[in-house]
Design an enzyme around this catalytic site. Sequence first.
Site, mmCIF file in Angstrom:
data_model
loop_
_atom_site.group_PDB
_atom_site.id
_atom_site.type_symbol
_atom_site.label_atom_id
_atom_site.label_comp_id
_atom_site.label_asym_id
_atom_site.label_seq_id
_atom_site.Cartn_x
_atom_site.Cartn_y
_atom_site.Cartn_z
ATOM 1 C CB SER A 225 95.914 35.555 58.565
ATOM 2 O OG SER A 225 96.864 34.525 58.690
ATOM 3 C CG ASP A 312 95.107 32.410 65.844
ATOM 4 O OD1 ASP A 312 95.639 31.492 65.205
ATOM 5 O OD2 ASP A 312 94.808 33.504 65.334
ATOM 6 C CG HIS A 350 94.042 31.951 62.015
ATOM 7 N ND1 HIS A 350 94.818 32.887 62.685
ATOM 8 C CD2 HIS A 350 94.286 32.160 60.683
ATOM 9 C CE1 HIS A 350 95.506 33.612 61.807
ATOM 10 N NE2 HIS A 350 95.202 33.193 60.597
#
Length: 372
Positions: A225, A312, A350
């Site tokens: 991320s 995601d 995610h």
Amino acid sequence: MQRTGGSVSKRLRMRKRTGDHDSVEQKTDGNKTKVSLSAQPRPSPHLLWWFKRGLLAVCVIYVSVPFMMPLFPDIIKHLVYSHRVRVPFFVDHSQPADLSLNHTMNMYLTSEQGISLGVWHTVPERQWKEAQGKDLEWYQDSLGAGNPIIIYLHGNGGTRAASHRVGLINLLSAMDYHVLALDYRGFGDSTGEPTEVGITTDTLYLYQWVKARSGSSLVVLWGHSLGTGVATNTAVKLMEHGIVVDGVIIEGAYTNIRQKGAHDPFGWFYWKFPGFEYFFLDTMAKHNIIFPNDENLKRMRSPLLILHAEDDHVVPIHMAQQLYEIAQSAQNSENRVKMVPFARSLGYLHNGLYKDPHMPNIIGEFVHSLPP
């Protein structure tokens, strides 16, 4: 018969005059009982007053937030880094064994004057018995034993103790890898305040610290991320000094923080707001929050693995696809750039890719392909 009809008519007129009540007759055990049905109660004026004031307050806050961004840039910083959200709560980062990381050493490194970084060093799982009671020197010496080393760079919010981060550390350790997981400045038990330059500096320091002790062991940067931008920033900075990182893995990666901001769940509330780009996206750029993965991959020459879930909900997979195409074009090699998507039906979102049973094979294949 006429008298009866008149009596019914009279009763109907009486019911009409009472208006706000009605009655029905119920027969119970041969007896007739009248039940009065009252009209619906009206909302309390006091309750309506509070509801209107609450709705007005929400509208004022909604409209005020965009105007506050340029005036108070710390708000943007907290939205991007979320470093004050130190979940999980009540965790002693100096005791990783409390999280079943009983082959992990907690240490603190000084990346710059006044900046102390909390770092966990987890050795390969097969060494867990040997690691019991060992000191920092033993952990440092173990880095040169030849096992691959992963420097894990987490995303925004929370600390290195978050469950999905601990899950990945355990996975990599079980694969016979060393894992070094740090909390950037301002995160967890690290001091300071995060900036893009600052957390890149922290990562550069940790990389150089590891390389000074790793001998011929492979060193791979793994960013997740927000950490994907940190990983590619670091790789490009090292290239400027003639150093090519052995390998880079980016998980849940975005093209750049501006485009990511436009898809952020917080941005969904404002993307139709007049001046959204000026108030939010331009303010980030003005305060040097860029994390340009797309531009970095045009320059980077390290072997690259991109991991992304189709479902995601934080970073859409089309961004990962864009990065894959950029990196392939830049390196002109299919062998040095790989992308592995994970089907929507798996439900990893995610943070859940570490749960995939094929992950050890995917990572192992990539690491084994890296030149010594």
